[in-house]
Write a protein that holds these residues in place. Structure first.
Motif, PDB file in Angstrom:
ATOM      1  N   LEU A 180       0.806  -1.228   0.000  1.00  0.00           N
ATOM      2  CA  LEU A 180       0.000   0.000   0.000  1.00  0.00           C
ATOM      3  C   LEU A 180       0.840   1.281   0.000  1.00  0.00           C
ATOM      4  CD1 LEU A 180      -2.803  -1.052   2.545  1.00  0.00           C
ATOM      5  CD2 LEU A 180      -2.944  -0.964   0.051  1.00  0.00           C
ATOM      6  N   GLY A 181       2.162   1.114   0.109  1.00  0.00           N
ATOM      7  CA  GLY A 181       3.024   2.311   0.077  1.00  0.00           C
ATOM      8  C   GLY A 181       3.049   3.053   1.397  1.00  0.00           C
ATOM      9  N   ILE A 182       2.942   2.310   2.496  1.00  0.00           N
ATOM     10  CA  ILE A 182       3.023   2.945   3.821  1.00  0.00           C
ATOM     11  C   ILE A 182       4.494   3.175   4.185  1.00  0.00           C
ATOM     12  CG2 ILE A 182       0.845   2.037   4.677  1.00  0.00           C
ATOM     13  CD1 ILE A 182       2.526  -0.209   6.049  1.00  0.00           C
ATOM     14  N   LYS A 183       4.709   3.986   5.221  1.00  0.00           N
ATOM     15  CA  LYS A 183       6.096   4.288   5.605  1.00  0.00           C
ATOM     16  C   LYS A 183       6.494   3.645   6.928  1.00  0.00           C
ATOM     17  CE  LYS A 183       6.596   8.337   2.848  1.00  0.00           C
ATOM     18  NZ  LYS A 183       6.740   9.764   2.747  1.00  0.00           N
ATOM     19  N   HIS A 184       5.493   3.110   7.636  1.00  0.00           N
ATOM     20  CA  HIS A 184       5.775   2.586   8.978  1.00  0.00           C
ATOM     21  C   HIS A 184       4.809   1.445   9.254  1.00  0.00           C
ATOM     22  CE1 HIS A 184       5.862   2.495  13.404  1.00  0.00           C
ATOM     23  NE2 HIS A 184       7.010   3.130  13.325  1.00  0.00           N
ATOM     24  N   LEU A 185       5.319   0.424   9.899  1.00  0.00           N
ATOM     25  CA  LEU A 185       4.467  -0.721  10.240  1.00  0.00           C
ATOM     26  C   LEU A 185       4.754  -1.137  11.682  1.00  0.00           C
ATOM     27  CD1 LEU A 185       2.514  -2.948   9.101  1.00  0.00           C
ATOM     28  CD2 LEU A 185       4.546  -4.260   8.538  1.00  0.00           C
ATOM     29  N   SER A 186       3.693  -1.259  12.477  1.00  0.00           N
ATOM     30  CA  SER A 186       3.835  -1.808  13.829  1.00  0.00           C
ATOM     31  C   SER A 186       3.142  -3.170  13.819  1.00  0.00           C
ATOM     32  CB  SER A 186       3.138  -0.925  14.868  1.00  0.00           C
ATOM     33  OG  SER A 186       3.684   0.364  14.862  1.00  0.00           O
ATOM     34  N   ALA A 187       3.800  -4.177  14.317  1.00  0.00           N
ATOM     35  CA  ALA A 187       3.192  -5.517  14.312  1.00  0.00           C
ATOM     36  C   ALA A 187       3.344  -6.130  15.692  1.00  0.00           C
ATOM     37  CB  ALA A 187       3.863  -6.387  13.262  1.00  0.00           C
ATOM     38  N   TYR A 188       2.221  -6.477  16.273  1.00  0.00           N
ATOM     39  CA  TYR A 188       2.208  -6.991  17.645  1.00  0.00           C
ATOM     40  C   TYR A 188       1.691  -8.407  17.676  1.00  0.00           C
ATOM     41  CZ  TYR A 188       2.505  -1.997  18.491  1.00  0.00           C
ATOM     42  OH  TYR A 188       2.897  -0.687  18.467  1.00  0.00           O
ATOM     43  N   SER A 189       2.297  -9.192  18.545  1.00  0.00           N
ATOM     44  CA  SER A 189       1.788 -10.537  18.783  1.00  0.00           C
ATOM     45  C   SER A 189       0.554 -10.378  19.682  1.00  0.00           C
ATOM     46  CB  SER A 189       2.901 -11.314  19.479  1.00  0.00           C
ATOM     47  OG  SER A 189       2.391 -12.418  20.105  1.00  0.00           O
ATOM     48  N   LEU A 190      -0.501 -11.104  19.375  1.00  0.00           N
ATOM     49  CA  LEU A 190      -1.732 -10.966  20.174  1.00  0.00           C
ATOM     50  C   LEU A 190      -1.450 -11.321  21.627  1.00  0.00           C
ATOM     51  CD1 LEU A 190      -4.843 -10.483  20.142  1.00  0.00           C
ATOM     52  CD2 LEU A 190      -5.074 -12.960  19.970  1.00  0.00           C
ATOM     53  N   MET A 218       5.836 -16.591  11.762  1.00  0.00           N
ATOM     54  CA  MET A 218       5.189 -15.354  11.299  1.00  0.00           C
ATOM     55  C   MET A 218       6.112 -14.153  11.505  1.00  0.00           C
ATOM     56  SD  MET A 218       1.336 -15.897  12.772  1.00  0.00           S
ATOM     57  CE  MET A 218       0.044 -16.681  11.799  1.00  0.00           C
ATOM     58  N   TYR A 219       6.758 -14.126  12.656  1.00  0.00           N
ATOM     59  CA  TYR A 219       7.635 -12.989  12.976  1.00  0.00           C
ATOM     60  C   TYR A 219       8.864 -12.978  12.058  1.00  0.00           C
ATOM     61  CZ  TYR A 219      10.080  -9.605  15.913  1.00  0.00           C
ATOM     62  OH  TYR A 219      10.733  -8.486  16.383  1.00  0.00           O
ATOM     63  N   ILE A 220       9.412 -14.177  11.793  1.00  0.00           N
ATOM     64  CA  ILE A 220      10.570 -14.258  10.896  1.00  0.00           C
ATOM     65  C   ILE A 220      10.170 -13.760   9.504  1.00  0.00           C
ATOM     66  CG2 ILE A 220      12.117 -15.886   9.693  1.00  0.00           C
ATOM     67  CD1 ILE A 220      12.172 -17.520  12.339  1.00  0.00           C
ATOM     68  N   PHE A 221       8.978 -14.147   9.065  1.00  0.00           N
ATOM     69  CA  PHE A 221       8.493 -13.698   7.754  1.00  0.00           C
ATOM     70  C   PHE A 221       8.351 -12.170   7.741  1.00  0.00           C
ATOM     71  CE2 PHE A 221       5.026 -12.611   4.844  1.00  0.00           C
ATOM     72  CZ  PHE A 221       5.547 -13.112   3.659  1.00  0.00           C
ATOM     73  N   LEU A 222       7.808 -11.644   8.821  1.00  0.00           N
ATOM     74  CA  LEU A 222       7.627 -10.188   8.936  1.00  0.00           C
ATOM     75  C   LEU A 222       8.978  -9.473   8.825  1.00  0.00           C
ATOM     76  CD1 LEU A 222       5.863  -7.695   9.957  1.00  0.00           C
ATOM     77  CD2 LEU A 222       6.548  -8.383  12.255  1.00  0.00           C
ATOM     78  N   MET A 223       9.979  -9.984   9.547  1.00  0.00           N
ATOM     79  CA  MET A 223      11.297  -9.334   9.521  1.00  0.00           C
ATOM     80  C   MET A 223      11.884  -9.392   8.115  1.00  0.00           C
ATOM     81  SD  MET A 223      13.232 -10.140  13.091  1.00  0.00           S
ATOM     82  CE  MET A 223      13.133 -11.907  13.108  1.00  0.00           C
ATOM     83  N   SER A 224      11.714 -10.549   7.471  1.00  0.00           N
ATOM     84  CA  SER A 224      12.323 -10.691   6.152  1.00  0.00           C
ATOM     85  C   SER A 224      11.622  -9.821   5.100  1.00  0.00           C
ATOM     86  CB  SER A 224      12.340 -12.195   5.822  1.00  0.00           C
ATOM     87  OG  SER A 224      11.899 -12.422   4.546  1.00  0.00           O
ATOM     88  N   GLY A 230      12.835  -2.518   2.372  1.00  0.00           N
ATOM     89  CA  GLY A 230      13.657  -1.350   2.729  1.00  0.00           C
ATOM     90  C   GLY A 230      13.344  -0.769   4.095  1.00  0.00           C
ATOM     91  N   PHE A 231      12.537  -1.499   4.893  1.00  0.00           N
ATOM     92  CA  PHE A 231      12.191  -0.994   6.228  1.00  0.00           C
ATOM     93  C   PHE A 231      13.304  -1.335   7.220  1.00  0.00           C
ATOM     94  CE2 PHE A 231       7.514   0.097   6.366  1.00  0.00           C
ATOM     95  CZ  PHE A 231       7.340   0.104   4.994  1.00  0.00           C
ATOM     96  N   ILE A 232      13.489  -0.453   8.178  1.00  0.00           N
ATOM     97  CA  ILE A 232      14.465  -0.690   9.249  1.00  0.00           C
ATOM     98  C   ILE A 232      13.706  -1.207  10.464  1.00  0.00           C
ATOM     99  CG2 ILE A 232      16.141   0.429  10.783  1.00  0.00           C
ATOM    100  CD1 ILE A 232      16.527   2.466   8.436  1.00  0.00           C
ATOM    101  N   HIS A 233      14.211  -2.292  11.028  1.00  0.00           N
ATOM    102  CA  HIS A 233      13.592  -2.892  12.219  1.00  0.00           C
ATOM    103  C   HIS A 233      14.165  -2.153  13.428  1.00  0.00           C
ATOM    104  CE1 HIS A 233      12.631  -6.905  14.476  1.00  0.00           C
ATOM    105  NE2 HIS A 233      11.925  -5.882  14.912  1.00  0.00           N
ATOM    106  N   TYR A 234      13.516  -1.052  13.820  1.00  0.00           N
ATOM    107  CA  TYR A 234      14.164  -0.179  14.812  1.00  0.00           C
ATOM    108  C   TYR A 234      13.725  -0.431  16.243  1.00  0.00           C
ATOM    109  CZ  TYR A 234      10.077   2.977  14.936  1.00  0.00           C
ATOM    110  OH  TYR A 234       8.825   3.522  15.101  1.00  0.00           O
ATOM    111  N   GLU A 235      12.676  -1.232  16.406  1.00  0.00           N
ATOM    112  CA  GLU A 235      12.227  -1.630  17.749  1.00  0.00           C
ATOM    113  C   GLU A 235      11.534  -2.979  17.574  1.00  0.00           C
ATOM    114  OE1 GLU A 235       9.589  -1.744  21.324  1.00  0.00           O
ATOM    115  OE2 GLU A 235       8.993  -1.807  19.218  1.00  0.00           O
ATOM    116  N   ILE A 236      11.453  -3.765  18.640  1.00  0.00           N
ATOM    117  CA  ILE A 236      10.964  -5.141  18.514  1.00  0.00           C
ATOM    118  C   ILE A 236       9.716  -5.231  17.626  1.00  0.00           C
ATOM    119  CG2 ILE A 236       9.904  -7.059  19.790  1.00  0.00           C
ATOM    120  CD1 ILE A 236      11.905  -6.579  22.025  1.00  0.00           C
ATOM    121  N   SER A 237       8.753  -4.340  17.820  1.00  0.00           N
ATOM    122  CA  SER A 237       7.486  -4.436  17.088  1.00  0.00           C
ATOM    123  C   SER A 237       7.339  -3.370  16.000  1.00  0.00           C
ATOM    124  CB  SER A 237       6.318  -4.280  18.069  1.00  0.00           C
ATOM    125  OG  SER A 237       6.444  -5.168  19.137  1.00  0.00           O
ATOM    126  N   ASN A 238       8.399  -2.628  15.713  1.00  0.00           N
ATOM    127  CA  ASN A 238       8.244  -1.483  14.813  1.00  0.00           C
ATOM    128  C   ASN A 238       9.263  -1.459  13.680  1.00  0.00           C
ATOM    129  OD1 ASN A 238       6.039   0.432  15.919  1.00  0.00           O
ATOM    130  ND2 ASN A 238       7.131  -0.303  17.724  1.00  0.00           N
TER     131      ASN A 238
END
Ligand code: SF4
Length: 370
Positions: A180-190, A218-224, A230-238
């Motif tokens: 979708l062309g977003i600039k930031h993604l936060s992903a949390y484990s339920l 799921m988390y490994i897929f998210l990181m990859s 081109g996103f930087i993993h700058y915090e555990i969920s961000n």
């Protein structure tokens, strides 16, 4: 002061997993609540030295439920009482189905330059199950509408490990979000927070927690995928494109001062004092002078523990040079086993989690704390 947080504790309905302070009652109270917020602004603005702000965050609850004239009024008062930096980051949280071209037109008359939307998933059945009031198409349209309105600093929230969510479902969520062309993604484990409907369902055996291996995959897929995009993993969920990290939330992790206003909001003076407003809208509105709150003076031990907990979550890690000598020795001695098994590493005098360490970050953090 560095940051200002304004809490808007109103929601149209309650999501089954949520333990944030908000209410579905009292939408008629919004105008009175905004007046009370303005009163607290006057009262509290000296809690933290200086009135210049680098970041503002309107969170909730659902701030996008606030009628636009009230949001304008709130910003007018904020601009009257504080000096907002010319390049300040000003974020509003929004529910996707509130983000219409008309709403965005009103928003363009405020200093807001960043939007954070709770997409959570693009699976409509799961959205319904969670009690969300939007559907996946509305998220897609909301992102498009923001971009068309020139509001391009967009963050989406996703949740993984949902009951019944498959790896394929999660793959679809991450790929669609990134497309979708977003600039930031936060992903949390339920998480199953005490007192939520979801937690009751868990205890009644109506839902099951996600399998640990699946969550890890799921988390490994998210990181990859975020890294490939081109996103930087700058915090555990961000995760953020370069230069698009949340400056406001980064301030929390760096221990900078912030003023939180509203029922249930927290403030920190950057030294030893934390203030928590009580989560009670009626009492907040009714307060004539001071709003009901609790003040905590942090001990040396609490300061150390907070330092460890917040810094280790970030890519930058714990700056060892900023710890007192005895705290640094303690921290390194507790870190030793994790350094040996490569869950932690030291880089440029910063103690950081390795990719493997991220999976057991809670245990590592609690080992390093006093
Ligand atoms: S909309 Fe947000 S704040 Fe409101 S109940 Fe749902 S998750 Fe909680």
């Amino acid at each position: 002061m560095d940051s200002l947080y304004l809490h808007i504790p109103f929601c149209q309905s309650r999501c089954i997993y949520c333990d944030f302070y908000s209410t579905t009652l009292g939408r008629d109270m919004m105008a009175r609540y905004v007046k009370a917020l303005e009163r607290e602004m006057v009262l509290r603005r000296q809690f933290i030295k200086g009135t210049r702000v680098h970041t503002i965050y309107i969170g909730g609850g659902t701030p996008s439920l606030l009628p636009m004239p009230l949001l304008h009024e709130l910003f007018n008062e904020t601009e009257r009482l504080f000096t907002i930096d010319a390049d300040a980051e000003v974020t509003i949280e929004a529910n996707p189905d509130d983000v219409t071209p008309e709403w965005l037109k009103g928003l363009a008359e405020t200093p807001v330059n960043r939007i954070s939307m709770g997409a959570q998933t693009f699976d409509d059945k799961l959205l319904q199950f969670l009690g969300r009031r939007h559907n996946s198409q509305q998220t897609i349209e909301a992102v498009r509408a923001c971009k068309e309105a020139g509001l391009t600093n967009i963050s989406l929230d996703l949740i993984y490990g949902l009951p019944g969510q498959t790896f394929e479902g999660w793959r679809h969520d991450v790929e669609l979000a990134l497309s979708l062309g977003i600039k930031h993604l936060s992903a949390y484990s339920l998480s199953y927070e005490e007192g939520t409907r979801l937690d009751t369902m868990l205890r009644q055996g109506l839902v099951r927690e996600a399998d640990e291996e699946l969550s890890r995959k799921m988390y490994i897929f998210l990181m990859s995928e975020t890294s490939k995009a081109g996103f930087i993993h700058y915090e555990i969920s961000n995760f953020a494109l370069p230069g698009c990290h949340s400056r406001h939330n980064s301030g929390y992790w760096q221990g900078t001062p912030y003023l939180g206003l509203g029922a249930g909001a927290h403030s920190y003076d950057g030294l030893r004092t934390r203030r928590a407003n009580l989560p009670d809208i009626k009492a907040y509105i009714a307060a004539a002078n001071d709003v009901p709150n609790e003040i905590e003076t942090l001990s040396d031990e609490s300061l150390y523990n907070e330092f460890i907990m917040t810094r280790l979550r970030t890519m930058v890690g714990i700056p060892l040079g900023e710890l007192q000598e005895n705290d640094c020795q303690y921290c390194l001695s507790m870190a030793e086993p994790h350094l040996k098994d490569r869950r932690l590493h030291i880089q440029d005098d910063h103690l950081c989690l390795t990719q493997e360490g991220i999976f057991t970050s809670n245990d590592i953090i609690s080992d390093l704390m006093k």
